[in-house]
Structures are given as structure tokens and as C-alpha cells.
Design a protein around this motif. Sequence first.
Motif, PDB file in Angstrom:
ATOM      1  N   ASP A 145      15.730  -7.186 -17.097  1.00  0.00           N
ATOM      2  CA  ASP A 145      14.873  -6.013 -17.166  1.00  0.00           C
ATOM      3  C   ASP A 145      14.301  -6.026 -18.352  1.00  0.00           C
ATOM      4  N   LEU A 146      12.900  -5.895 -18.211  1.00  0.00           N
ATOM      5  CA  LEU A 146      12.150  -6.046 -19.473  1.00  0.00           C
ATOM      6  C   LEU A 146      11.588  -4.742 -20.082  1.00  0.00           C
ATOM      7  N   SER A 147      12.032  -3.376 -19.211  1.00  0.00           N
ATOM      8  CA  SER A 147      11.468  -2.376 -19.828  1.00  0.00           C
ATOM      9  C   SER A 147      12.326  -1.887 -21.146  1.00  0.00           C
ATOM     10  N   ARG A 148      13.500  -2.727 -21.672  1.00  0.00           N
ATOM     11  CA  ARG A 148      14.067  -2.340 -22.967  1.00  0.00           C
ATOM     12  C   ARG A 148      13.312  -2.920 -23.871  1.00  0.00           C
ATOM     13  N   TYR A 149      12.372  -3.849 -23.890  1.00  0.00           N
ATOM     14  CA  TYR A 149      11.647  -4.386 -24.838  1.00  0.00           C
ATOM     15  C   TYR A 149      10.091  -3.507 -25.130  1.00  0.00           C
ATOM     16  N   ARG A 150       9.812  -3.610 -26.384  1.00  0.00           N
ATOM     17  CA  ARG A 150       8.969  -2.480 -26.709  1.00  0.00           C
ATOM     18  C   ARG A 150       7.728  -3.183 -27.269  1.00  0.00           C
ATOM     19  N   SER A 151       7.720  -4.454 -27.294  1.00  0.00           N
ATOM     20  CA  SER A 151       6.294  -5.097 -27.875  1.00  0.00           C
ATOM     21  C   SER A 151       5.254  -5.237 -27.035  1.00  0.00           C
ATOM     22  N   PRO A 152       4.054  -4.658 -27.686  1.00  0.00           N
ATOM     23  CA  PRO A 152       2.929  -4.656 -26.713  1.00  0.00           C
ATOM     24  C   PRO A 152       2.573  -6.088 -26.160  1.00  0.00           C
ATOM     25  N   LEU A 153       3.032  -7.124 -27.030  1.00  0.00           N
ATOM     26  CA  LEU A 153       2.737  -8.653 -26.867  1.00  0.00           C
ATOM     27  C   LEU A 153       3.369  -9.001 -25.633  1.00  0.00           C
ATOM     28  N   LEU A 154       4.540  -8.604 -25.447  1.00  0.00           N
ATOM     29  CA  LEU A 154       5.365  -8.918 -24.243  1.00  0.00           C
ATOM     30  C   LEU A 154       4.864  -7.981 -23.040  1.00  0.00           C
ATOM     31  N   THR A 155       4.719  -6.768 -23.522  1.00  0.00           N
ATOM     32  CA  THR A 155       4.088  -5.953 -22.193  1.00  0.00           C
ATOM     33  C   THR A 155       2.658  -6.555 -21.533  1.00  0.00           C
ATOM     34  N   HIS A 156       2.027  -6.983 -22.477  1.00  0.00           N
ATOM     35  CA  HIS A 156       0.570  -7.685 -22.141  1.00  0.00           C
ATOM     36  C   HIS A 156       0.748  -8.752 -21.100  1.00  0.00           C
ATOM     37  N   TYR A 157       1.722  -9.664 -21.343  1.00  0.00           N
ATOM     38  CA  TYR A 157       1.899 -10.619 -20.489  1.00  0.00           C
ATOM     39  C   TYR A 157       2.839 -10.448 -19.361  1.00  0.00           C
ATOM     40  N   LEU A 207       2.504 -14.378 -13.537  1.00  0.00           N
ATOM     41  CA  LEU A 207       3.920 -14.860 -14.405  1.00  0.00           C
ATOM     42  C   LEU A 207       4.591 -15.645 -13.537  1.00  0.00           C
ATOM     43  N   HIS A 208       5.277 -16.761 -13.865  1.00  0.00           N
ATOM     44  CA  HIS A 208       5.937 -17.591 -13.316  1.00  0.00           C
ATOM     45  C   HIS A 208       7.374 -17.448 -13.022  1.00  0.00           C
ATOM     46  N   GLN A 209       7.938 -17.171 -14.330  1.00  0.00           N
ATOM     47  CA  GLN A 209       9.576 -17.031 -14.564  1.00  0.00           C
ATOM     48  C   GLN A 209       9.814 -16.110 -15.620  1.00  0.00           C
ATOM     49  N   VAL A 210      10.927 -15.530 -15.542  1.00  0.00           N
ATOM     50  CA  VAL A 210      11.731 -14.717 -16.644  1.00  0.00           C
ATOM     51  C   VAL A 210      13.039 -15.203 -16.745  1.00  0.00           C
ATOM     52  N   LEU A 211      13.617 -15.520 -17.946  1.00  0.00           N
ATOM     53  CA  LEU A 211      14.666 -16.051 -18.168  1.00  0.00           C
ATOM     54  C   LEU A 211      15.538 -15.083 -19.127  1.00  0.00           C
ATOM     55  N   PRO A 212      16.933 -15.042 -18.911  1.00  0.00           N
ATOM     56  CA  PRO A 212      17.605 -14.244 -19.873  1.00  0.00           C
ATOM     57  C   PRO A 212      17.890 -15.474 -21.105  1.00  0.00           C
ATOM     58  N   VAL A 217      14.859 -12.170 -23.753  1.00  0.00           N
ATOM     59  CA  VAL A 217      14.282 -12.894 -22.461  1.00  0.00           C
ATOM     60  C   VAL A 217      13.071 -13.879 -23.081  1.00  0.00           C
ATOM     61  N   VAL A 218      12.809 -14.938 -21.868  1.00  0.00           N
ATOM     62  CA  VAL A 218      11.481 -15.520 -22.418  1.00  0.00           C
ATOM     63  C   VAL A 218      10.755 -15.468 -20.933  1.00  0.00           C
ATOM     64  N   LEU A 219       9.810 -15.278 -21.017  1.00  0.00           N
ATOM     65  CA  LEU A 219       8.645 -15.128 -19.740  1.00  0.00           C
ATOM     66  C   LEU A 219       7.833 -16.633 -19.924  1.00  0.00           C
ATOM     67  N   PHE A 277       8.590 -15.210 -25.782  1.00  0.00           N
ATOM     68  CA  PHE A 277      10.155 -14.700 -26.140  1.00  0.00           C
ATOM     69  C   PHE A 277      10.299 -13.408 -26.869  1.00  0.00           C
ATOM     70  N   ALA A 278      11.175 -12.659 -26.406  1.00  0.00           N
ATOM     71  CA  ALA A 278      11.136 -11.346 -26.619  1.00  0.00           C
ATOM     72  C   ALA A 278      12.617 -10.927 -26.852  1.00  0.00           C
ATOM     73  N   ASP A 279      12.786  -9.929 -27.908  1.00  0.00           N
ATOM     74  CA  ASP A 279      14.194  -9.253 -28.293  1.00  0.00           C
ATOM     75  C   ASP A 279      14.031  -7.850 -28.744  1.00  0.00           C
ATOM     76  N   ASP A 280      14.915  -7.085 -28.613  1.00  0.00           N
ATOM     77  CA  ASP A 280      15.040  -5.731 -29.164  1.00  0.00           C
ATOM     78  C   ASP A 280      15.840  -5.849 -30.504  1.00  0.00           C
ATOM     79  N   GLY A 281      16.024  -6.517 -31.365  1.00  0.00           N
ATOM     80  CA  GLY A 281      16.804  -6.658 -32.482  1.00  0.00           C
ATOM     81  C   GLY A 281      16.197  -5.720 -33.661  1.00  0.00           C
ATOM     82  N   PRO A 282      16.452  -6.602 -34.930  1.00  0.00           N
ATOM     83  CA  PRO A 282      16.087  -5.626 -35.853  1.00  0.00           C
ATOM     84  C   PRO A 282      14.519  -6.060 -36.378  1.00  0.00           C
ATOM     85  N   GLY A 283      14.151  -6.873 -35.605  1.00  0.00           N
ATOM     86  CA  GLY A 283      12.621  -7.230 -36.194  1.00  0.00           C
ATOM     87  C   GLY A 283      12.573  -8.045 -37.417  1.00  0.00           C
TER      88      GLY A 283
END
Length: 155
Positions: free
Chosen positions: A7-19, A25-30, A80-82, A98-104
Motif C-alpha cells: 500500500d503506497l498511500s502511507r508514504y507522503r513524498s511527492p517524489l514517490l507519488t509522482h512516479y 510502473l512495472h513493479q512495486v516491492l516491499p 517500498v521500492v518502485l 525507494f520510499a519510507d515513512d521513517g524519521p526523514g
Amino acid sequence: MPTATPDLSRYRSPLLTHYADRADLHQVLPLETDEHVVSVRKAVREHALAMKLSLVDQTKLVTAASELARNTIKYGGGGVVLLERLSDGLRSGLRLVFADDGPGIADIELALRDGYTSGGGLGLGLGGAKRLADDFNIDSRPGEGTAVAIIKWKI
């Protein structure tokens, strides 16, 4: 047994959302465990082989992917990684986000410097991944997470 698409909705980065919103998009892996890092390395190598990247470029791409995957788990608490195949008519490529919802990352410039680490490593991962990729983009927001996009092109 195939795993469900993360589920990508938990990640807030516009960079991730854009892609993530792209149709090609070919693949999304945890990215939660060491086994996931191995899966990412395998998937990236398969894409690199399909693109007919040189052995040197394959190694660079897999190494960068491995470093960023480990950072996503170690510093971001997992994510995740797209993987997206690219073509602009003159060249083909592979984009990894690559995206996370960690401390930044509070200071991206500092984090990219060789030798800097907040976790006891050698401090070569983020800057090393940047050098190994043809394109590198990072979006990090303290308290919200980090997204890193890299591209390797075959000309």
C-alpha cells in the motif's frame, strides 16, 4: 507464494507519488526484511539483463539498489521500492524509487557526504548510490519519511 502489492498511500513524498501514479510502473516491492533486499537485488539484476546493460553497469545498479534498500530498512523502518522501465526513444533505462515513512533526513547535504553516518556504518551508502546512478533525486522531510529515485540509462 506471491506477495500482495504494498500500500503506497502511507508514504507522503511527492517524489514517490509522482512516479507511483504512472501507468507504466512495472513493479512495486516491499522493503521490510533482509530477504526483501535479496528480492530487490534479484529483480533489479533481471531488469538490467533484459535491458542488456553492460556487466559494469549491472553491478553499479544492483549495488546502488542494495545500498538504498538497506537504508530504507535500517533508517526508515522499512518501506517500498518502485521499479519502472523507461524509454525516451534514444535510450532505455530503469528508474528505482525507494520510499519510507521513517524519521526523514534533517540535513540531506550532510547525509550525502562520504563518511557521514547516523547509524555506525561507513557512511558511503547514500553518496555512493548517487555516484553509481546516472540520475539521482531525493526528497526527505523530517517526521514524514524519505524517497530516493535513481535511474540507470543504457544509451
